[in-house]
Design a protein around this motif. Structure first.
Motif, mmCIF file in Angstrom:
data_model
loop_
_atom_site.group_PDB
_atom_site.id
_atom_site.type_symbol
_atom_site.label_atom_id
_atom_site.label_comp_id
_atom_site.label_asym_id
_atom_site.label_seq_id
_atom_site.Cartn_x
_atom_site.Cartn_y
_atom_site.Cartn_z
ATOM 1 N N GLY A 7 0.799 -1.220 0.000
ATOM 2 C CA GLY A 7 0.000 0.000 0.000
ATOM 3 C C GLY A 7 0.824 1.258 0.000
ATOM 4 O O GLY A 7 0.417 2.279 -0.564
ATOM 5 N N THR A 8 2.006 1.218 0.619
ATOM 6 C CA THR A 8 2.869 2.397 0.627
ATOM 7 C C THR A 8 3.326 2.746 -0.775
ATOM 8 O O THR A 8 3.353 3.921 -1.169
ATOM 9 N N ARG A 9 3.667 1.704 -1.545
ATOM 10 C CA ARG A 9 4.079 1.947 -2.936
ATOM 11 C C ARG A 9 2.925 2.546 -3.737
ATOM 12 O O ARG A 9 3.138 3.447 -4.563
ATOM 13 N N ASP A 10 1.720 2.048 -3.504
ATOM 14 C CA ASP A 10 0.558 2.603 -4.208
ATOM 15 C C ASP A 10 0.364 4.082 -3.853
ATOM 16 O O ASP A 10 0.018 4.893 -4.709
ATOM 17 N N ALA A 11 0.585 4.413 -2.581
ATOM 18 C CA ALA A 11 0.431 5.805 -2.153
ATOM 19 C C ALA A 11 1.471 6.700 -2.823
ATOM 20 O O ALA A 11 1.156 7.822 -3.250
#
Length: 245
Positions: free
Chosen positions: A136-140
């Motif tokens: 999810g951090t990469r998506d953010a």
């Protein structure tokens, strides 16, 4: 007093002419850099619209990527005196219209300075954060990257709009005052193309921005040549010239 004023006018004309020539040359150099050096390093222009592909590449080629935006920044900075120099040449024939054109041109340059600064500052940081993150951090990070890209896009479109107004008004004056009809026509063609890019790019109808860049470059080169040829002549004379082939 008049002699001092003439020297100041000629100095502004030389500065604007040299700046326009340098801006056009740097703009063309940036195109060669994108489609030459960066392409050989693996950059595809379609990656600009896909942060998931662009950010990993930027993480590996941060210096090369930021070099593109420094070239763009220098090109815009070099253009800064050109609207003032052209206004100084045209204002005896149409002071009000020429002043509006100059203000639009300066505004376009300022917007043109902002976009590469944003990308040069933010892209390497986001790229490193993207490759070091996961899930999810990469998506953010990718979402933030799209936001930065959209901001830079709208700054570029704002610059294109104001530069298009400058070129349209100046081109119309050049034709109306019967000064350098070829350059005036080239300005109007460039302004129309800028308008088409602004109308179609945000809607995803067509991406004509790559075609606008060389046309703008040739307009700047033509303007620089005309201004330098006009050094030593009276105002409202920018000298006969033809758009570069």
């Amino acid at each position: 007093m008049s002699t001092l004023q003439d020297h100041q006018d000629q100095a502004l004309t030389r500065l604007g002419g040299c700046g326009a020539l340098l801006a056009g040359a740097l703009f063309l150099l940036s195109l060669v850099y994108v489609y030459g050096a960066l392409a050989q390093a693996g950059l595809d222009v379609e990656m600009f619209d896909d942060q998931g592909r662009l950010l990993p590449w930027v993480a590996e080629h941060a210096r090369a990527y930021t070099g593109l935006w420094w070239l763009t920044l220098l090109s815009s900075l070099a253009l800064l005196p050109a609207p003032l120099a052209l206004h100084d040449r045209l204002r005896p024939g149409a002071r009000g219209v020429s002043r509006v054109a100059a203000v639009a041109g300066l505004g376009g340059v300022v917007f043109g300075l902002a976009a590469p600064l944003v990308l040069a500052a933010a892209s390497p940081v986001l790229a490193q954060g993207y490759v070091q993150a996961s899930g999810g951090t990469r998506d953010a990070v990718e979402v933030v990257g799209r936001m930065v890209g959209d901001l830079a896009l709208h700054l570029r479109l704002g610059s294109d709009l104001l530069l298009g107004v400058w070129l349209a008004l100046s081109g119309g004056l050049l034709l109306r005052l019967r000064r350098s009809a070829a350059l005036g026509t080239w300005f109007l063609v460039t302004a129309v193309l800028a308008g088409v890019v602004i109308a179609t790019k945000p809607l995803g109808l067509a991406d004509l921005e790559p075609f606008l860049a060389p046309v703008l470059s040739l307009a700047y080169l033509g303007l620089g040549t005309a201004l330098l040829r006009g050094v030593g002549t009276s105002r409202a004379a920018v000298g006969p010239t033809h758009p570069p082939a």
